[in-house]
Design a protein around this motif. Sequence first.
Motif, mmCIF file in Angstrom:
data_model
loop_
_atom_site.group_PDB
_atom_site.id
_atom_site.type_symbol
_atom_site.label_atom_id
_atom_site.label_comp_id
_atom_site.label_asym_id
_atom_site.label_seq_id
_atom_site.Cartn_x
_atom_site.Cartn_y
_atom_site.Cartn_z
ATOM 1 N N TRP A 20 0.813 -1.225 0.000
ATOM 2 C CA TRP A 20 0.000 0.000 0.000
ATOM 3 C C TRP A 20 0.841 1.267 0.000
ATOM 4 C CZ3 TRP A 20 -4.711 -1.070 -1.324
ATOM 5 C CH2 TRP A 20 -5.306 -2.279 -0.920
ATOM 6 N N ALA A 21 2.167 1.119 0.183
ATOM 7 C CA ALA A 21 3.020 2.303 0.327
ATOM 8 C C ALA A 21 3.457 2.826 -1.040
ATOM 9 C CB ALA A 21 4.224 1.967 1.198
ATOM 10 N N LEU A 22 2.525 2.854 -1.970
ATOM 11 C CA LEU A 22 2.848 3.273 -3.332
ATOM 12 C C LEU A 22 1.754 4.228 -3.802
ATOM 13 C CD1 LEU A 22 4.710 2.705 -5.872
ATOM 14 C CD2 LEU A 22 2.976 1.034 -6.561
ATOM 15 N N THR A 23 2.151 5.406 -4.250
ATOM 16 C CA THR A 23 1.205 6.333 -4.863
ATOM 17 C C THR A 23 1.074 5.918 -6.328
ATOM 18 O OG1 THR A 23 1.899 8.091 -3.367
ATOM 19 C CG2 THR A 23 0.741 8.765 -5.373
ATOM 20 N N ILE A 24 0.007 5.222 -6.654
ATOM 21 C CA ILE A 24 -0.008 4.579 -7.976
ATOM 22 C C ILE A 24 -0.124 5.583 -9.125
ATOM 23 C CG2 ILE A 24 -0.790 2.323 -7.137
ATOM 24 C CD1 ILE A 24 -3.575 2.983 -8.288
ATOM 25 N N SER A 25 -0.543 6.822 -8.840
ATOM 26 C CA SER A 25 -0.580 7.812 -9.923
ATOM 27 C C SER A 25 0.762 8.539 -10.077
ATOM 28 C CB SER A 25 -1.674 8.848 -9.665
ATOM 29 O OG SER A 25 -1.353 9.606 -8.505
ATOM 30 N N ASP A 26 1.753 8.168 -9.261
ATOM 31 C CA ASP A 26 3.097 8.758 -9.380
ATOM 32 C C ASP A 26 4.110 7.843 -8.716
ATOM 33 O OD1 ASP A 26 5.149 10.477 -9.966
ATOM 34 O OD2 ASP A 26 4.588 12.006 -8.493
ATOM 35 N N PHE A 82 6.250 -1.049 -12.607
ATOM 36 C CA PHE A 82 5.705 -2.398 -12.747
ATOM 37 C C PHE A 82 5.611 -3.129 -11.404
ATOM 38 C CE2 PHE A 82 7.874 -1.225 -16.742
ATOM 39 C CZ PHE A 82 6.727 -1.034 -17.502
ATOM 40 N N LEU A 83 5.502 -2.363 -10.325
ATOM 41 C CA LEU A 83 5.276 -2.975 -9.013
ATOM 42 C C LEU A 83 3.858 -3.554 -8.939
ATOM 43 C CD1 LEU A 83 6.903 -0.409 -6.535
ATOM 44 C CD2 LEU A 83 7.817 -2.599 -7.336
ATOM 45 N N GLY A 84 3.676 -4.513 -8.036
ATOM 46 C CA GLY A 84 2.382 -5.176 -7.907
ATOM 47 C C GLY A 84 1.230 -4.215 -7.684
ATOM 48 N N GLY A 85 1.467 -3.151 -6.937
ATOM 49 C CA GLY A 85 0.403 -2.198 -6.640
ATOM 50 C C GLY A 85 -0.150 -1.515 -7.885
ATOM 51 N N ILE A 86 0.712 -1.291 -8.879
ATOM 52 C CA ILE A 86 0.247 -0.669 -10.125
ATOM 53 C C ILE A 86 -0.841 -1.552 -10.748
ATOM 54 C CG2 ILE A 86 0.955 -0.063 -12.484
ATOM 55 C CD1 ILE A 86 1.939 1.902 -10.366
ATOM 56 N N TYR A 87 -0.648 -2.867 -10.655
ATOM 57 C CA TYR A 87 -1.585 -3.831 -11.245
ATOM 58 C C TYR A 87 -2.799 -4.038 -10.341
ATOM 59 C CZ TYR A 87 2.251 -4.992 -14.409
ATOM 60 O OH TYR A 87 3.228 -4.921 -15.354
ATOM 61 N N ASP A 88 -2.532 -4.512 -9.124
ATOM 62 C CA ASP A 88 -3.633 -4.996 -8.289
ATOM 63 C C ASP A 88 -4.355 -3.868 -7.555
ATOM 64 O OD1 ASP A 88 -3.139 -7.544 -9.164
ATOM 65 O OD2 ASP A 88 -1.749 -8.004 -7.541
ATOM 66 N N ARG A 89 -3.619 -2.870 -7.066
ATOM 67 C CA ARG A 89 -4.322 -1.712 -6.493
ATOM 68 C C ARG A 89 -5.014 -0.941 -7.621
ATOM 69 N NH1 ARG A 89 -2.160 2.684 -2.059
ATOM 70 N NH2 ARG A 89 -3.983 4.058 -2.133
ATOM 71 N N GLY A 90 -4.376 -0.921 -8.810
ATOM 72 C CA GLY A 90 -5.014 -0.273 -9.961
ATOM 73 C C GLY A 90 -6.349 -0.923 -10.282
ATOM 74 N N ALA A 91 -6.363 -2.252 -10.336
ATOM 75 C CA ALA A 91 -7.615 -2.963 -10.635
ATOM 76 C C ALA A 91 -8.624 -2.777 -9.507
ATOM 77 C CB ALA A 91 -7.325 -4.450 -10.853
ATOM 78 N N TRP A 118 -7.642 6.722 -3.489
ATOM 79 C CA TRP A 118 -7.246 5.492 -4.177
ATOM 80 C C TRP A 118 -5.937 5.599 -4.952
ATOM 81 C CZ3 TRP A 118 -8.340 0.532 -3.812
ATOM 82 C CH2 TRP A 118 -9.476 0.169 -3.080
ATOM 83 N N VAL A 119 -5.697 6.723 -5.617
ATOM 84 C CA VAL A 119 -4.509 6.764 -6.484
ATOM 85 C C VAL A 119 -3.464 7.796 -6.068
ATOM 86 C CG1 VAL A 119 -5.947 5.975 -8.410
ATOM 87 C CG2 VAL A 119 -5.340 8.401 -8.276
ATOM 88 N N ARG A 120 -3.816 8.728 -5.196
ATOM 89 C CA ARG A 120 -2.851 9.797 -4.887
ATOM 90 C C ARG A 120 -2.330 9.723 -3.451
ATOM 91 N NH1 ARG A 120 -7.063 12.901 -7.645
ATOM 92 N NH2 ARG A 120 -6.476 13.068 -9.827
ATOM 93 N N THR A 121 -2.655 8.648 -2.736
ATOM 94 C CA THR A 121 -2.240 8.526 -1.342
ATOM 95 C C THR A 121 -1.569 7.170 -1.128
ATOM 96 O OG1 THR A 121 -4.162 9.852 -0.711
ATOM 97 C CG2 THR A 121 -3.039 8.637 1.050
ATOM 98 N N PRO A 122 -0.361 7.150 -0.543
ATOM 99 C CA PRO A 122 0.368 5.880 -0.392
ATOM 100 C C PRO A 122 -0.005 5.125 0.887
ATOM 101 C CG PRO A 122 1.798 7.689 0.235
ATOM 102 C CD PRO A 122 0.480 8.305 -0.170
ATOM 103 N N THR A 123 -1.292 5.028 1.148
ATOM 104 C CA THR A 123 -1.752 4.206 2.268
ATOM 105 C C THR A 123 -2.982 3.421 1.814
ATOM 106 O OG1 THR A 123 -3.087 6.049 3.066
ATOM 107 C CG2 THR A 123 -0.928 5.746 4.091
ATOM 108 N N LYS A 124 -3.350 2.420 2.595
ATOM 109 C CA LYS A 124 -4.492 1.578 2.234
ATOM 110 C C LYS A 124 -5.800 2.372 2.374
ATOM 111 C CE LYS A 124 -6.811 -2.764 3.375
ATOM 112 N NZ LYS A 124 -6.762 -4.011 4.170
#
Length: 520
Positions: free
Chosen positions: A433-439, A446-455, A510-516
């Motif tokens: 969850w420690a990934l800001t998927i929009s940046d 290509f980290l898992g969060g880009i895929y699974d948190r994205g979906a 969902w996409v701009r915050t690096p927490t769950k």
Amino acid sequence: MNLGVTIYSSVTESEESGVRVSRQVFGAVATLVVVVGALVMMEGATASAGLRRTSYTAGAPGAGDAYFPYAGNGGYDVQHYDLDLTYTPPAPDPAPIVGQLSGVATIDLVATQDLNSFNLDLRGMDVQAVKVDGQRVREATPPAPGELPAGPGYWQVQDDDARVWELTIQPRPKLKQGQTARVVVTYGGETVRPEDIEGALYGWVTTRDGAMVVGEPEGSMTWYPVSDHQTDKATYSFEITVPEGKVAVANGLPAGDPVTENGWTTWFWDAPDAQASYLTTASVGDYDLRFSETAGGLPIVDAVDDALTPANAATTEASLALQADMIAFIEGAFVPYPFNSYGSIVDDDTVGYALETQTRPVYSRVAREGTVVHELAHQWFGNAVSPGLWRDIWLNEGWATYVEWLWSEATGGATAQENFDAVMEIPADDEFWALTISDPGPFGLFLGGIYDRGAATLHALRGEVGDEAFYAAAREWLVRFDDSTGTTDDFQAVYEEISGQDLGAFFDVWVRTPTKPTSW
Ligand SMILES: [Zn+2]
């Protein structure tokens, strides 16, 4: 792209790699600061050199993407690439895995500013000749910062440490804004196994039996001179000459039968749909080519390596047999298939991932059903509508993963809700969850969060706006940004427009915050 792992294992992998990557990101940012600083210095020095005042300036050496500052170029818009390639694969073992490539790239472009000079991206290849509108441009010594040669000239910069690979062309006469120009670059060199910023193989990956060509994010510059950023889409044609017996497969459809002469075979391909550079392929190998079509008449061209293991060949055949059904499934949910053809390239060598090269994804060793529907979904999400900047990669991978979930549900596997629930079971203190998927940074693409948190973001969005608005907005997104690019902000705006809801808080969580996300 697909790393070929299940949801559970990709989550595990991201947990491990997240820690490793976060250290690398710090180094990457430091590198980028140095590189961008150098670029600003060069431009500042040029401006202060007291050159004759003129509207003609140098085209920018990058497309303005902070993750890859020297990918793509400014000052022009490419319309078409015609790539005439001759390739000699490596000699048999124990010879090194090094090939020989020579090419003539004919590039039709339109100047978008008055151009004194402009750049193309080209890595590891030596330029032998350049012509602009039939005028020979001779090689010049790379000028010192702040200095420019007076007359026409071209020069190359190849700085592997700074990841700067630029061909600068200074034509005479200069190019006026709106003017079309035909640039012909003759080049060549040894092909190796190039690596991206993370150390993964990409670009013209030389294999023992040919080459596996996968360019995401900026690896196409390893095999042709290109404005290597998705914001400059173009059409392509290919003439690829290889030793007789080898098969060369590119994007689109064959443009005539192969021609064999004196032990060499030339393969002709034509890709008339606008295409981002990273989605270009010209893979070479011992392929069995099969031609078929969907019930709707869409041509399918598959190229399957004759050296797959029997188990991998069986899995691959079963998956590829589903392509027509998968196309119908995605068309039913969204909009018609966006290109002139489809099909897959399955190579017996490996880069360790599959890539959604336009109209013709490339697979390593095996094409599994989930991966095949993933790469197919990218033809809409990623290829027809590409990310405006590389930071927007979750729009590619989140959607491709979500379509995997939808396909799974439609074919009796886990439902989208079950896949969503599995993601939400990951504890809040997990690195996932420690990934800001929009940046996510250039090392986080290509980290898992880009895929699974994205979906999971898309599934939560569906719950937020309801099924009708969810699919209507997706269709609007695909229509409005077709043959182009869109950003996360563009995507949010479409969903707000179609749903009539303010989704600012939703997208922030969902996409701009690096927490769950816990509430939205
Ligand atoms: Zn993907």
